[in-house]
Design a protein around this motif. Sequence first.
Motif, PDB file in Angstrom:
ATOM      1  N   ASP A 492      33.750  -9.119   0.711  1.00  0.00           N
ATOM      2  CA  ASP A 492      34.291  -8.144   2.085  1.00  0.00           C
ATOM      3  C   ASP A 492      33.998  -6.969   1.298  1.00  0.00           C
ATOM      4  O   ASP A 492      34.709  -6.513   0.422  1.00  0.00           O
ATOM      5  CB  ASP A 492      35.720  -8.460   2.118  1.00  0.00           C
ATOM      6  N   GLU A 493      33.243  -5.956   1.846  1.00  0.00           N
ATOM      7  CA  GLU A 493      32.658  -4.809   1.486  1.00  0.00           C
ATOM      8  C   GLU A 493      33.823  -3.720   1.402  1.00  0.00           C
ATOM      9  O   GLU A 493      33.828  -2.876   0.571  1.00  0.00           O
ATOM     10  CB  GLU A 493      31.497  -4.067   2.283  1.00  0.00           C
ATOM     11  N   ILE A 494      34.791  -3.978   2.458  1.00  0.00           N
ATOM     12  CA  ILE A 494      36.074  -3.094   2.407  1.00  0.00           C
ATOM     13  C   ILE A 494      37.244  -3.437   1.503  1.00  0.00           C
ATOM     14  O   ILE A 494      37.408  -2.585   0.466  1.00  0.00           O
ATOM     15  CB  ILE A 494      36.746  -3.189   3.753  1.00  0.00           C
ATOM     16  N   GLN A 495      37.581  -4.736   1.249  1.00  0.00           N
ATOM     17  CA  GLN A 495      38.463  -5.420   0.770  1.00  0.00           C
ATOM     18  C   GLN A 495      37.985  -4.975  -0.881  1.00  0.00           C
ATOM     19  O   GLN A 495      38.898  -4.675  -1.661  1.00  0.00           O
ATOM     20  CB  GLN A 495      38.676  -6.713   0.791  1.00  0.00           C
ATOM     21  N   GLN A 496      36.855  -5.140  -1.253  1.00  0.00           N
ATOM     22  CA  GLN A 496      36.193  -5.037  -2.883  1.00  0.00           C
ATOM     23  C   GLN A 496      35.611  -3.697  -2.861  1.00  0.00           C
ATOM     24  O   GLN A 496      34.715  -3.813  -3.904  1.00  0.00           O
ATOM     25  CB  GLN A 496      35.336  -6.387  -2.737  1.00  0.00           C
ATOM     26  N   SER A 497      35.861  -2.875  -2.256  1.00  0.00           N
ATOM     27  CA  SER A 497      35.275  -1.613  -2.435  1.00  0.00           C
ATOM     28  C   SER A 497      35.558  -0.977  -3.761  1.00  0.00           C
ATOM     29  O   SER A 497      34.263  -0.295  -4.408  1.00  0.00           O
ATOM     30  CB  SER A 497      35.438  -0.733  -1.474  1.00  0.00           C
ATOM     31  N   GLN A 498      36.637  -1.076  -4.457  1.00  0.00           N
ATOM     32  CA  GLN A 498      37.051  -0.598  -5.797  1.00  0.00           C
ATOM     33  C   GLN A 498      35.957  -1.366  -6.718  1.00  0.00           C
ATOM     34  O   GLN A 498      35.355  -0.772  -7.611  1.00  0.00           O
ATOM     35  CB  GLN A 498      38.381  -0.832  -6.027  1.00  0.00           C
ATOM     36  N   TYR A 499      35.819  -2.514  -6.578  1.00  0.00           N
ATOM     37  CA  TYR A 499      34.847  -3.255  -7.509  1.00  0.00           C
ATOM     38  C   TYR A 499      33.451  -2.635  -7.280  1.00  0.00           C
ATOM     39  O   TYR A 499      32.644  -2.464  -8.325  1.00  0.00           O
ATOM     40  CB  TYR A 499      34.822  -4.784  -7.286  1.00  0.00           C
ATOM     41  N   ILE A 500      33.048  -2.531  -6.082  1.00  0.00           N
ATOM     42  CA  ILE A 500      31.658  -2.080  -5.885  1.00  0.00           C
ATOM     43  C   ILE A 500      31.674  -0.645  -6.459  1.00  0.00           C
ATOM     44  O   ILE A 500      30.380  -0.302  -7.197  1.00  0.00           O
ATOM     45  CB  ILE A 500      31.380  -2.156  -4.316  1.00  0.00           C
ATOM     46  N   ASN A 501      32.344   0.157  -6.317  1.00  0.00           N
ATOM     47  CA  ASN A 501      32.308   1.343  -6.924  1.00  0.00           C
ATOM     48  C   ASN A 501      32.123   1.272  -8.216  1.00  0.00           C
ATOM     49  O   ASN A 501      31.324   2.046  -9.100  1.00  0.00           O
ATOM     50  CB  ASN A 501      33.372   2.514  -6.806  1.00  0.00           C
ATOM     51  N   MET A 502      32.867   0.358  -9.132  1.00  0.00           N
ATOM     52  CA  MET A 502      32.804   0.247 -10.480  1.00  0.00           C
ATOM     53  C   MET A 502      31.404  -0.255 -11.087  1.00  0.00           C
ATOM     54  O   MET A 502      30.750   0.218 -11.978  1.00  0.00           O
ATOM     55  CB  MET A 502      33.878  -0.812 -10.994  1.00  0.00           C
ATOM     56  N   PHE A 503      30.776  -0.983 -10.031  1.00  0.00           N
ATOM     57  CA  PHE A 503      29.360  -1.671 -10.298  1.00  0.00           C
ATOM     58  C   PHE A 503      28.423  -0.608 -10.184  1.00  0.00           C
ATOM     59  O   PHE A 503      27.477  -0.408 -10.845  1.00  0.00           O
ATOM     60  CB  PHE A 503      29.223  -2.822  -9.361  1.00  0.00           C
ATOM     61  N   ARG A 504      28.532   0.243  -8.973  1.00  0.00           N
ATOM     62  CA  ARG A 504      27.707   1.315  -8.848  1.00  0.00           C
ATOM     63  C   ARG A 504      27.430   2.313 -10.037  1.00  0.00           C
ATOM     64  O   ARG A 504      26.683   2.856 -10.347  1.00  0.00           O
ATOM     65  CB  ARG A 504      27.902   2.017  -7.520  1.00  0.00           C
ATOM     66  N   ALA A 505      28.866   2.481 -10.411  1.00  0.00           N
ATOM     67  CA  ALA A 505      28.946   3.512 -11.646  1.00  0.00           C
ATOM     68  C   ALA A 505      28.298   3.173 -12.854  1.00  0.00           C
ATOM     69  O   ALA A 505      27.728   4.025 -13.745  1.00  0.00           O
ATOM     70  CB  ALA A 505      30.346   3.644 -11.863  1.00  0.00           C
ATOM     71  N   GLN A 506      28.148   1.767 -12.977  1.00  0.00           N
ATOM     72  CA  GLN A 506      27.304   1.344 -14.231  1.00  0.00           C
ATOM     73  C   GLN A 506      26.049   0.814 -14.005  1.00  0.00           C
ATOM     74  O   GLN A 506      25.564   0.060 -14.899  1.00  0.00           O
ATOM     75  CB  GLN A 506      28.406   0.071 -14.889  1.00  0.00           C
ATOM     76  N   GLY A 507      25.481   1.153 -12.707  1.00  0.00           N
ATOM     77  CA  GLY A 507      24.345   0.913 -12.363  1.00  0.00           C
ATOM     78  C   GLY A 507      23.867  -0.707 -12.119  1.00  0.00           C
ATOM     79  O   GLY A 507      22.696  -1.234 -12.311  1.00  0.00           O
ATOM     80  N   GLN A 508      24.772  -1.327 -11.876  1.00  0.00           N
ATOM     81  CA  GLN A 508      24.865  -2.699 -11.492  1.00  0.00           C
ATOM     82  C   GLN A 508      24.734  -3.066 -10.101  1.00  0.00           C
ATOM     83  O   GLN A 508      25.143  -2.120  -9.102  1.00  0.00           O
ATOM     84  CB  GLN A 508      26.116  -3.407 -12.141  1.00  0.00           C
ATOM     85  N   ASP A 509      24.312  -4.114  -9.812  1.00  0.00           N
ATOM     86  CA  ASP A 509      23.786  -4.555  -8.360  1.00  0.00           C
ATOM     87  C   ASP A 509      24.763  -5.858  -8.035  1.00  0.00           C
ATOM     88  O   ASP A 509      25.190  -6.643  -8.879  1.00  0.00           O
ATOM     89  CB  ASP A 509      22.463  -4.738  -8.064  1.00  0.00           C
ATOM     90  N   ALA A 510      24.766  -5.859  -6.712  1.00  0.00           N
ATOM     91  CA  ALA A 510      25.626  -7.279  -6.135  1.00  0.00           C
ATOM     92  C   ALA A 510      24.993  -7.478  -4.851  1.00  0.00           C
ATOM     93  O   ALA A 510      24.574  -6.671  -4.120  1.00  0.00           O
ATOM     94  CB  ALA A 510      27.263  -7.216  -6.273  1.00  0.00           C
ATOM     95  N   VAL A 511      24.951  -8.678  -4.384  1.00  0.00           N
ATOM     96  CA  VAL A 511      24.615  -9.142  -2.978  1.00  0.00           C
ATOM     97  C   VAL A 511      25.548  -9.403  -2.064  1.00  0.00           C
ATOM     98  O   VAL A 511      26.752  -9.544  -2.528  1.00  0.00           O
ATOM     99  CB  VAL A 511      23.797 -10.318  -3.165  1.00  0.00           C
ATOM    100  N   VAL A 512      25.545  -9.175  -1.116  1.00  0.00           N
ATOM    101  CA  VAL A 512      26.586  -9.349  -0.031  1.00  0.00           C
ATOM    102  C   VAL A 512      26.436 -10.876   0.757  1.00  0.00           C
ATOM    103  O   VAL A 512      25.448 -11.128   1.187  1.00  0.00           O
ATOM    104  CB  VAL A 512      26.439  -8.284   1.279  1.00  0.00           C
TER     105      VAL A 512
END
Length: 684
Positions: A492-512
């Motif tokens: 859930d891209e909205i629900q888990q947006s905080q985690y996504i931002n943390m991943f982006r900040a560290q240059g990490q990727d995730a799939v939907v």
Amino acid sequence: MEAKKGSLSISSENIFPIIKKWVYSDHDIFVREMISNGCDAITKLKKLDVMGEYQLPDDYKASIHVEVNPEEKTLKFMDNGLGMTAEEVEEYITQIAFSGATEFLEKYKDKTTEDDMIGHFGLGFYSAFMVADEVHIDTLSYKDGATPVRWVSNGGTEYEMTEGDKQTVGSEITLYLNDDCLEFANEYRVREVIQKYCSFMPVEIFLSKANAEPEYETIDEAELKEDDEVVEHIHEDAKTEEKENENGEKEVVEVSPAKDKVKIKKRPESLSDIHPLWTKHPNECSDEDYKEFYRKVFLDYKEPLFWIHLNMDYPFNLKGILYFPRINTEYDSIEGTIKLYNNQVFIADNIKEVIPEFLMVLKGVIDCPDLPLNVSRSALQNDGFVGKIAEYISKKVADKLAGMCKTKREDYEKYWDSISPFIKFGCLKDEKFCDKMKDAVLFKDIDGKYLTLKDCVEANGGELKELDKNAAPDNAEENAEEKKTTIYYVTDEIQQSQYINMFRAQGQDAVVLKHNIDSPFITQLEQRYQNVQFQRIDADVTDNAKEEVAEDEKEAFQKTVDSLTATFRKELGNDKLDVKVEKLKDSNVASIMTLSEQSRRMQEMMKMYGMDSMGMDMGGENTLILNANHPLVQYVQKHEDGENTSLICKQLYDLAMLAHKPLNPEEMTAFVQRSNDIMMLLTK
């Protein structure tokens, strides 16, 4: 010929009530049987012409005419096929259909509900007695010197056969409808049934109403055909108007030329498309042809994503078109329609023996003349051949999709979100399909880029290795101990947006992965590939997001951990609360919630089987992660008994939970009230 009377060779007094009793739910099927028999007779006559055993008249036009007569309560089926002699009527009508009647009666005499009864007994011509009290056959054989024959049966075991008066080659079957089935004396009801079963038969089918007032149409004389019935010729003079020219002078100009028209008796329109799209070669069909056929057959005005045209002559004859509709992934139920035909005769929708289960989410038509149907064409006989057809269809779909992924990647990516549930379902259900699709399964990352599983693994520094099914058992432990590449995913891209931002900040990727089918699908991938594991983005805090605690700070840091754990457990009233304290690099994040992948999957599985409402252990608890670098957490640590410490602890917990999963009604009510209280503090 001499008149002949006789009894049908069966031991029962009357078989027709038994036929009616068991097939009544499908009683409109008799229309298909009557028309199909006429179609077969026409096909055979054409074959005799090709073989040189008969010469068709120059003006011969194959057709089947159906006539309803509400006044007489009759329904007629007329064909210009090869007809029958008296001997053939005796053989094909009187005897052959009842050859197994005694065994039939014995087998089913004690059964009162048999949904597939029609599949156990070859109805053929005798399906007419489901709706008729009396049936007449008038027929004339194509053979030289043949005598016309009339056969009459009143629905019992008696029949009478005499010389008839039919003048043209072919057969005419008249049904005298019983009072329960007078709906079939209605033109619109019969039209509906013909369109259901016979829309694509290879012979033109015409429907008319007896004694109906003639209808007319007016056409240009140039469009007149030889077989049009002309009522009158109409000449329309040229039409003129007085207009002003460029010089301001008035002049008479012709605005419509003279026309010669003709009034004709309205041309009959065939209810059958004798050359449906699937019978043509794909090169003959345009995109608009495919879309128009889709709209016509499925009454769906949303354009399909794409389609696959099946065209095979060996080792069996199979043609068809499968459409990939736009699928709304928000809904669990995805229902399609695959219409099965046999020589352009409609058999049924979604026959699971022929259509692989996962393909039933599609829409399409499949025509296989080689299907091992019973005499009534209403059910499949058990035959290994049917399984081979299903395998072939699955293979062709996989080949098309895999080829599209390689050669039309941009288009394939556009379709992926809509077709991915179908493909994943196919991979779960069919191992061979999965083998062919393994390089065509895509994963969309959090930036909208599409990757294959191999791409995902290599991006994380790993190498994709498929499990060796033939490996010795002692290698299993080695495979289990091998370092696994973790692929992180978001549901859930909205629900888990905080985690996504943390991943982006560290240059990490995730799939939907947000469809319900994704959970079993990734489990299958983990079983298939020995060095791959999937983990939801909120299952843990990755090392990349944390700062190392210096050796000389560890003792002091542990005291901070103990202090914060005790405070949060106390303020939240939960002495078993799992609390971890980390130094997160993102100083904007005060608290987050995690749940191990294993525990979350256990929860999902138990919920799927309805165990969550049975008071059972759901397989794990959430862990509250506190960021020691955040001022709010530092404030709580320094003010264990502060005036607002309880408020802050509860708010941090709920904020972490909100980014993890929805709060229940009581929790949400408390959260909103507490948020109001905090804002009131700001006003003081």
